[in-house]
Design a protein around this motif. Structure first.
Motif: not given
Length: 413
Positions: A75-86, A174-187
């Motif tokens: 699961a972590g691997k998938q997250a790392m590759f998602q945020v590293s796109t670009g 905001v991270v575009e985790r896949s085409p057209g799907v965005f993740l907003l993270s607020v701390h």
């Protein structure tokens, strides 16, 4: 259970990344020490840390080693590759690593900002079952400019200052985790707390501010969001309002963003979806069902046992209660588990099973599956009428033209 720092060190390869990490954090090795990727080198490093006279160095290295591998699984691997796109450098570095744990450590050391973002994506995936789904009715690419993000942060901070007298500081991205799907993270900065902690050999009371973490996932194609927020309805409402106003540029009627109520009545007749069988599932079973009496005074949870040989619980209820079946007496279906079985693989007895969990209040477990399987399962629920096409997070058609969407929001009636 989390690995100890010794276990982490034993699993990481001794390369330039590990060498720089250890030396930068204060570990001193003898002159001429051979930094070779060999078991004896790793053991020497473990011994050096165990016997390090500087407790501060030892604690710092131990804490960072454990934190650095929090994304060291599939699961972590998938997250790392998602945020590293670009980011070509980060992507090539991740590919070159020897294991998921190595990838997690490498990203932590080389790209700490990306590591933190991947951690937020991973957090959302692991707790997605607690998320609430909403239909904003707006399909538009989020505006992630600095003024828009500043407006969102200020809105969120103002809410927490009113409600909890905290939140004077916040971070958001905001991270575009896949085409057209965005993740907003607020701390958000929580109220100050006094904690009793060891600092070296001394026990001290330390003042700190915990982190209030909220996450929102949004699909351009459908206008559907999922929010993971600590607190009740108004906290979810706050995040949705701030996201819509500042990043989508519209104020959304509160009636539009109530959590959906799903009609599960079709499951009274089982789970009849020809497309699922065409996709390779040979048995479709409503494994369990929860029903509520018309007076709301009684709830029944019914489950098909292993001895039922994969028969639907709905059929078993009819057999056991031919004249008093709650499913035919107006009882409301409030939740269900649906098992989809693949045929057993050659040489194996047990079939592979995929389980859909769904509740009337819109709680689904589809986030646990990869994008392809999630799309399949959502399609089955759309076929049955449990989900409407606009209630799915993954799109089953091409996303709308971005420029057009930015000019005029599209509303789902």
């Amino acid at each position: 259970m989390k690995k100890t720092w010794v276990e982490v060190l034993l699993e990481l390869p001794v390369d330039s990344g590990l060498r720089d990490f250890l030396t930068d954090n204060g570990l001193t090795m003898p002159a001429g020490f051979a930094w070779a990727d060999a078991p004896e080198t790793t053991q020497a490093l473990v011994e050096a840390l165990l016997t390090c006279p500087d407790v501060t160095v030892r604690d710092r290295v131990a804490a960072k080693l454990r934190a650095s591998v929090e994304l060291g699984d599939a699961a972590g691997k998938q997250a790392m590759f998602q945020v590293s796109t670009g980011n070509a450098v980060a992507l090539s570095g991740l590919v070159a690593c020897q294991s998921d744990m190595h990838r997690s450590f490498w990203l932590y050391v080389k790209h700490p900002d990306l590591f933190d973002r991947a951690g937020d994506v991973d957090h959302f995936e692991r707790h997605g079952g607690q998320a609430q789904q909403h239909d904003l009715g707006v399909c538009r690419r989020p505006n992630t400019s600095e003024p828009a993000m500043t407006g969102l942060r200020q809105a969120v901070s103002a809410f927490y200052q009113r409600e909890m007298q905290c939140g004077d500081r916040s971070k958001a991205y905001v991270v575009e985790r896949s085409p057209g799907v965005f993740l907003l993270s607020v701390h958000v900065k929580d109220l100050a707390m006094l904690q009793l902690e060891f600092e070296g050999d001394d026990l001290k009371r330390r003042v700190g501010n915990p982190n209030i973490h909220s996450v929102l996932e949004y699909s351009i194609a459908t206008g559907v969001t999922r929010t993971l927020v600590r607190g009740g309805v108004k906290y979810h409402q706050m995040l949705l309002d701030a996201f819509a106003e500042h990043l989508l540029g519209v104020k959304v009627d509160a009636q539009r963003i109530k959590p959906p109520t799903l009609d599960l009545s079709v499951l009274r007749l089982g789970f009849n979806v020809p497309a699922a069988q065409a996709d390779g599932f040979d048995v479709l079973q409503v494994k369990s069902i929860t029903v509520l009496s018309p007076s709301s005074a009684l709830k029944l949870d019914c489950t098909a046992m292993a001895s039922s040989e994969q028969r639907c619980v709905t059929d078993l209820l009819q057999d056991e209660f031919p004249n008093e079946n709650p499913l035919s007496r107006g009882w409301l279906v409030t939740a269900a588990h649906i098992n989809l079985y693949y045929p057993p693989e050659p040489g194996k007895m047990r079939p592979k099973v995929v389980t859909i969990e769904v509740t009337r209040k819109g709680r689904l477990n589809l986030h646990k599956f990869d994008a392809e399987m999630q799309g399949q399962l959502e399609g089955y629920l759309v076929t049955l009428g449990i989900l409407q096409p606009g209630q799915t997070l993954s799109a089953h058609e091409a996303p709308p033209d971005v420029e057009t969407a930015n000019q005029q929001p599209v509303y789902e009636e």
